[in-house]
Scaffold this active site. Sequence first.
Site, PDB file in Angstrom:
ATOM      1  N   GLY A 238       0.833  -1.205   0.000  1.00 32.52           N
ATOM      2  CA  GLY A 238       0.000   0.000   0.000  1.00 32.52           C
ATOM      3  C   GLY A 238       0.861   1.246   0.000  1.00 32.52           C
ATOM      4  CB  SER A 239       0.086   4.696   0.991  1.00 28.59           C
ATOM      5  OG  SER A 239      -0.216   4.547   2.361  1.00 28.59           O
ATOM      6  CD  GLU A 260       4.879  -3.834  -3.878  1.00 33.30           C
ATOM      7  OE1 GLU A 260       5.214  -2.660  -4.163  1.00 33.30           O
ATOM      8  OE2 GLU A 260       3.888  -4.403  -4.335  1.00 33.30           O
ATOM      9  CB  CYS A 294       2.851  -0.104  -6.628  1.00 31.44           C
ATOM     10  SG  CYS A 294       3.039  -1.839  -6.751  1.00 31.44           S
TER      11      CYS A 294
END
Length: 505
Positions: A238-239, A260, A294
């Site tokens: 995620g962020s 990640e 991403c």
Amino acid sequence: MTNLIASEVHDLLVRLGVPAARFTGGTLAVRSPVTGEEIARVVESAPEDARRTIGAAAEAFTAWRRVPAPRRGELVRLLGEELRASKEALGRLVTLEVGKVVSEGLGEVQEMIDICDFAVGLSRQLYGLTIQSERPDHRLTEQWHPAGVVGVISAFNFPVAVWSWNAALAFVCGDPVVWKPSEKTPLTALAVQALFDRAVARFGDDAPANLGTLLIGGREIGELLVDDARVPVVSATGSTRMGRIVGERVARRFGKSILELGGNNASIVTPSADLELTLRAVAFGAMGTAGQRCTTLRRLIVHEDVYDALVPRLAQVYQRISVGSPIDSDALVGPLIDGASFEAMQASLSDAKAHGGIVHGGERVDVNGDGSFYARPALVEMPGQVGPVREETFAPILYVLKYSALDEAIALQNDVPQGLSSSIFGNDLREIELFLSGAGSDCGIANVNMGPSGAEIGGAFGGEKETGGGRESGSDAWRAYMRRQTNAINYGRTLPLAQGVTFDI
Ligand code: UN1
């Protein structure tokens, strides 16, 4: 249109084996980004139930770790079979819940199948080393043991594949998995859980109950996984903002995290690049999945000698790329996940303009009315790497920068906080190899003559700096799901001590 998506989703879920009670009458409203309509109400996990689920997973660990790894691989093989049989249905559900175009929805399920195949082979290859001992009649070796419960926190954009990269490895490594999917995409998670349960049922009795479980909910449910010492490994996608919190909290209790996080991926276009190939690769890298990977290409660093040959043509592609519904058109670019995402895109574009950027595209496209958010991808020519160019905006925005010397291009490519993926276009061996060298790209992934996205599962996936440093999927990423044990064995009759130490009692 409105009721059609909801009813198709219900049919698919039932067909995939999810009891209707799980997705009707719950408290978590799920919307399809295709139209914005509500398609389900999912039952959320109460904190007490979540704690119980984690405890049950810890219990499952005591049995699963004793099942031989190749036998554990058999479970993952069956999971792969279930995924193959349900590829169309699950891929369709990904399209309806996330808005991915059809081939990308199917591609996501293919990625799951691929990692299952990989993990099955891996189940006979969890190798340790044999090490030469300095002492006579001694053997030094290392082995890998199961780590324990793996918590998986995944994002909306790869709602099922990310679970599979973690889970397929974790299961063969001997670990139970507790999964907290994005609250935006619980339906695909429920479907995968049903397929997994079916694989377990076919596998037989040596799979303990609660080997793979699902927690549905928001941040507070994720926090239970993060803070629970019964979960030695937490894998979070995620962020960067989220990952910083997760990483710190897991480290505080000496758990391990696999992070990640954000990417701000660049491609360098050198003077020797094949511009036709580059054009296609850039289009897919920057606009595929509506810029919501991403690994999406976010910065294009173009040599001044090819800038005018490439960028105006790219601007034309941006103008004519098809933006539309993934279910009743052949559009290549589907919707953004929600209105907040569209607003973030617009804010970044305004910011880019304020920093001297020239924006092509980026406007809202009316496809299915007010409730859904489709946008024309934006190409932004920037005078420098400033403002929003240094951030990850999870939307289809490609910033274009000009360079004159490769060192300068590599420095630009590296001068952002994130370090996930990167690529170079060219045919000059010296330039390519410099980019791939230790003095080149600082990212976890560096590609040649292709964009930064669309990685295969065989390689380790992840990146450096604010991307979090974790590696998932192929290569030796499995080691993060196991604990290493070094064994020194004395098969002689004396007791020589290491380093020549004497201790004669
Ligand atoms: C992600 O965007 O979270 O390399 C993962 C890719 C895909 C995975 C992306 N295989 O683009």
